[in-house]
Design an enzyme around this catalytic site. Sequence first.
Site, mmCIF file in Angstrom:
data_model
loop_
_atom_site.group_PDB
_atom_site.id
_atom_site.type_symbol
_atom_site.label_atom_id
_atom_site.label_comp_id
_atom_site.label_asym_id
_atom_site.label_seq_id
_atom_site.Cartn_x
_atom_site.Cartn_y
_atom_site.Cartn_z
ATOM 1 N N ASP A 111 -53.990 6.475 29.428
ATOM 2 C CA ASP A 111 -53.550 6.021 28.104
ATOM 3 C C ASP A 111 -53.736 4.529 27.875
ATOM 4 O OD1 ASP A 111 -51.638 5.345 29.989
ATOM 5 O OD2 ASP A 111 -49.950 5.627 28.634
ATOM 6 N N GLU A 112 -54.545 3.864 28.698
ATOM 7 C CA GLU A 112 -54.592 2.409 28.620
ATOM 8 C C GLU A 112 -55.946 1.904 29.081
ATOM 9 O OE1 GLU A 112 -51.886 -1.283 30.423
ATOM 10 O OE2 GLU A 112 -51.622 0.770 31.149
#
Length: 406
Positions: A111-112
């Site tokens: 997610d990053e």
Amino acid sequence: MSTTPARIPQRLIFHVDLDAFYASVEELDFPELRGEPVIVGGLGGRGVVSAANYPARRFGVHSAMPMHRARQLCPRGHYRNGRMERYRALSQQVFDCFRALTPDVEGLSLDEAFLDLSADPDARDNPEAIARALKDRIREQIGLIASVGIAPNKFLAKLASDIGKPDGLVQVSEAGRQAFLDPLPVERLWGVGETTTQRLRRAGLSTFGSLRRVPEPQLRGLLGRSASRIKALAEGKDDRPVEAHHVTRSISAEQTYGRDLNQLPRLQEELSRMAEEVAARLRGKSLETASVAIKLRTPDFHTMSRQRKLNRPSAQGAELRDVAQALATEWWQAETARLNRSPRLRLAGLAARELVAATGQLGLFGNQARGASTDALLDQARSRFGDGVLQRGIRRDKLGTDSTQE
């Protein structure tokens, strides 16, 4: 004789973080959970929280907390087992959005990621517009919310995205870095844990600004060997590059237009020119490409990328052109049907990806040999007279698309 060191161009780094990713996916898939506290993690006796959405965080629940403690704080929360296959599938879609902007993507987790857009002149001129379009695309196409930090380096970009959450967009300029950093508490510094934070606070150093003003020799007494690194971060200095973990390299060309491009034949002409440029650069490096991609950006800064593998690796301009033009035609026709009018573009680009060493076997028969000989003549002309002196001719057919004569 003294020389002045070459000035290193300022970088443009995005840090993109999906807000409460696992919990947000649960809300996406189960709309009845929206607005409710959602906690994802191991539900057994020794389970820990993997993610908590913002309603759950208001109860004090956070990631890495023992699940039994989360249940004490938020007894009416919705507790879910993680679904990693689903999270990976959506993460892949999000990373596809990243790579439509730039191949220089350093994934930190599902997610990053850091994105390096330093080579994109359009992004350098309009970084916030590019970031907002990226956020919109992730929201509209995937249904998730992302926060984006924009800065000249990774540390500043990460801080900016964290401070902007949820659904944030924060840019830190070179000129504004100290005004942004100085008020921040020292615990936001990478590598400064609870023990170091207490040591600094006892010394009267509670903010980036107060720490920044202390001479480094004095800091060594408090921080030891890490003093230099931590002081540099307090000053907003971070020279680490974005380390894209893609196996392939790429060679690309792109153009931003002062007036929007709104005709398919014109786009095809541009892609033909870019194909010749990229192919010549491939041949100059004794490389071939196994995959061709196009990059298209609309006036509202939405960027899309389309890619297709070649039947065999090539460094022939005609082969790169044909694939790029086919991709562009498919996109243009679909977008025209969707909009009920011709689309408009502010930027177009072409990239050769999945590069391999040239084999030297250019073929003996048919169009392959003819194309190779044409490329050789083009290379000779460019070498002698400069780029742009000679191009393949372009013929427009009755449908308004382009085909190129050897």
